[in-house]
Every structure is written in C-alpha cells, then in structure tokens.
Design a protein around this motif. Structure first.
Motif, PDB file in Angstrom:
ATOM      1  N   VAL A  50      34.426  46.036  34.927  1.00 63.27           N
ATOM      2  CA  VAL A  50      34.842  45.044  34.264  1.00 63.27           C
ATOM      3  C   VAL A  50      34.807  43.471  34.716  1.00 63.27           C
ATOM      4  CG1 VAL A  50      37.260  44.299  33.287  1.00 63.27           C
ATOM      5  CG2 VAL A  50      36.701  46.708  33.295  1.00 63.27           C
ATOM      6  N   VAL A  51      35.373  43.433  36.307  1.00 62.76           N
ATOM      7  CA  VAL A  51      35.278  42.086  36.825  1.00 62.76           C
ATOM      8  C   VAL A  51      33.896  41.470  36.947  1.00 62.76           C
ATOM      9  CG1 VAL A  51      35.913  41.118  39.140  1.00 62.76           C
ATOM     10  CG2 VAL A  51      37.456  42.492  37.911  1.00 62.76           C
ATOM     11  N   VAL A  52      32.964  42.327  37.153  1.00 61.34           N
ATOM     12  CA  VAL A  52      31.670  41.870  37.481  1.00 61.34           C
ATOM     13  C   VAL A  52      30.874  41.065  36.245  1.00 61.34           C
ATOM     14  CG1 VAL A  52      29.060  42.362  37.698  1.00 61.34           C
ATOM     15  CG2 VAL A  52      30.968  43.366  39.346  1.00 61.34           C
ATOM     16  N   PRO A  53      31.129  41.541  35.089  1.00 56.17           N
ATOM     17  CA  PRO A  53      30.786  40.884  33.788  1.00 56.17           C
ATOM     18  C   PRO A  53      31.384  39.716  33.672  1.00 56.17           C
ATOM     19  CG  PRO A  53      30.954  43.110  33.474  1.00 56.17           C
ATOM     20  CD  PRO A  53      31.596  43.099  34.783  1.00 56.17           C
ATOM     21  N   LEU A  54      32.608  39.550  33.785  1.00 50.92           N
ATOM     22  CA  LEU A  54      33.622  38.470  33.694  1.00 50.92           C
ATOM     23  C   LEU A  54      33.105  37.237  34.626  1.00 50.92           C
ATOM     24  CD1 LEU A  54      37.050  39.995  33.042  1.00 50.92           C
ATOM     25  CD2 LEU A  54      35.578  39.012  31.399  1.00 50.92           C
ATOM     26  N   LEU A  55      33.222  37.699  36.032  1.00 45.13           N
ATOM     27  CA  LEU A  55      32.760  36.825  37.095  1.00 45.13           C
ATOM     28  C   LEU A  55      31.268  36.126  36.627  1.00 45.13           C
ATOM     29  CD1 LEU A  55      34.017  38.282  40.317  1.00 45.13           C
ATOM     30  CD2 LEU A  55      34.719  36.378  39.228  1.00 45.13           C
TER      31      LEU A  55
END
Length: 277
Positions: free
Chosen positions: A219-224
């Motif tokens: 979840v965090v990787v695509p948002l970042l």
C-alpha cells in the motif's frame, strides 16, 4: 532571476503543462512500481526510443505528434510483450529496437525543415509544448492507464511477484503481461511529450525505485511512488519557469535527489534493525 509578477504571468501560460505533469507524475509513479517489480526498466527506455521515432515521423509529415508518439510506443510495447516472454528474449528484443528507433527518429528529424526547437523538445521536453487539445489527449490516456491498472491490479501484482505460481493458479499471465505492456506503452508516449524521450525513466522508474528503498508495503510503495512522481514533475516545471534550461534537467534532478535521500533513509533503517537484532 525573474521577479514575482513576471513569474506569476509565466505560471499562467504553462498551466496546461503543470496539470499534465501532475497527472503524469501520479500515474507514472503507479506504473513504475510494476516496472520495478517486473525488472523492466530497460523496456521503458526501449519503448521511449520507438515513441520518439513515431513522434519525429509525425512531426515530419505534419500529423498529430501525440498520435505518432502513441503509435511508436504501442508497436514497441506489443513487440516486446509478444516476443519477449522471457527476460533474456526481452532484453535482446529491446537491444534491437532501441538503436533502430533512435536511428529512425534522428533520420526523420534531419529531414524535418521546421524549427529546431521542435526537434529538440522531442528529446528533452518542452515546457510550453502542451496546448489544450494535447492536454485532453494526455489526461484521457492517463485516465485510461489508471483504470487499466486498477482492473489488472491483483493479477498483475501476483504475476509480477511470482509468475510461476500465478500461472499454476490459473492467472492468464501472458494476457496480463501483454496488457501491462500496452499500458506501459501508453504512459511512455505521454511522458515523451513532457520530459522527452531520453529522460523518460526519471518519471517511470526513479520514483518507484525510491519508494521501494524506504518501504516494502503493497500500500505504501504505490502511494510514495505517486507522490515522488508528482513532486518531481510539478516541482521541475515550477523551477523551469524561472530558468532558461529545458524542463527535463529539473525533473530528473529532483527525482534523483529524492532517490538519494530515500536510499540513505533506507540504509539507516536497515542498520538500526540489524543493531536491534
């Protein structure tokens, strides 16, 4: 340096480029996550060379440059997707397509009798190149890519992380791979219009590579990655307004600095975890 009033006036003139850059940064960051997971950074560069050739041909023959860029990108993406199922085959095909695309592009630009600025912008981007019709094209293509990613998200993630198990579980890996290549070709064609063919990886590879340095969360990787792409694209445009250089050096510099910071942060975190263990 320019004063504030002049800067604000210039800002109004390039609002289409800012909007296009923002959309491209967000969607390009998401696409870049799968590019990194599938080890296809080299493919981005190969597709961009054919996109450059298509755009140069369109410029020479007086047709829509975006359409020419799209045609070149899709041809390259489909060829790589169909013929390069295995990594070794894919790299060989890309190695053949890259010089061919670059050579054709240079040939078409050499034959083009128009302004030299139009030629240069295909390689390095041009801050005022996005007019209203082009903006509509860019947003429409970016939305199409985003919708395609959302539809393919789960099978594409599965196929990217473990293709053998995905195939054994019934995931149509060949179709998923080809569909992703088409989406990649579309977003590369859009990127060429903003940052140029030579430096397109700054928005489709570097933000995702930076995000993977500081997190492994799905979840965090695509948002970042999307956030880093947005900051690189919009920040580069805002800086380029006040300077005399093309837009691409600013975007690539910001993107590279973000990657360096993330790499340092990731290394520090790893050391702390090892020390705690």
């Amino acid at each position: 340096m320019i004063d504030l009033d002049t800067y604000l006036q210039l800002l109004g003139l390039v609002q289409n480029s800012i909007i296009a850059g923002a959309v491209l940064g967000l969607v390009g960051g998401l696409v870049g996550v799968f590019v990194m997971q599938r080890d296809m950074a080299f493919a981005v560069h190969g597709i961009s060379e054919l996109s450059f050739a298509g755009a140069a041909a369109a410029l020479l023959f007086g047709v829509n440059v975006v359409a020419g860029s799209l045609a070149g990108s899709l041809v390259a993406a489909i060829l790589i997707g169909v013929l390069g199922a295995r990594a070794r085959d894919r790299n060989s095909i890309i190695g053949v397509l890259m010089p061919a695309g670059l050579g054709l592009g240079i040939l078409f630009l050499a034959l083009y009798p128009g302004r030299s600025a139009n030629k240069f912008s295909l390689l390095t981007g041009q801050i005022i190149a996005v007019d209203s019709p082009q903006l509509a094209w860019l947003i429409g293509i970016s939305v199409l890519v985003l919708v395609g990613l959302l539809v393919l998200w789960r099978p594409l993630t599965f196929d990217s992380l473990d293709p053998e198990v995905a195939a054994a579980r019934g995931v149509p890996t060949r179709f998923v791979s080809l569909a992703f290549m088409v989406l990649l070709g579309l977003i590369v064609a859009v990127s060429v219009q903003i940052i140029g063919a030579l430096l397109v990886m700054a928005l489709l590879v570097t933000p995702a590579a930076a995000a993977l340095r500081v997190s492994s969360s799905p979840v965090v990787v695509p948002l970042l990655a999307s956030a880093f792409g947005f900051v690189s694209a919009v920040g580069g445009i805002l800086l380029a307004i006040a300077g005399s250089l093309p837009i691409s050096p600013y975007i690539t510099t910001i993107s590279f600095l973000i990657y360096v910071v993330c790499r340092l942060v990731g290394r520090t975190s790893t050391r702390r975890v090892r020390a705690a263990v």
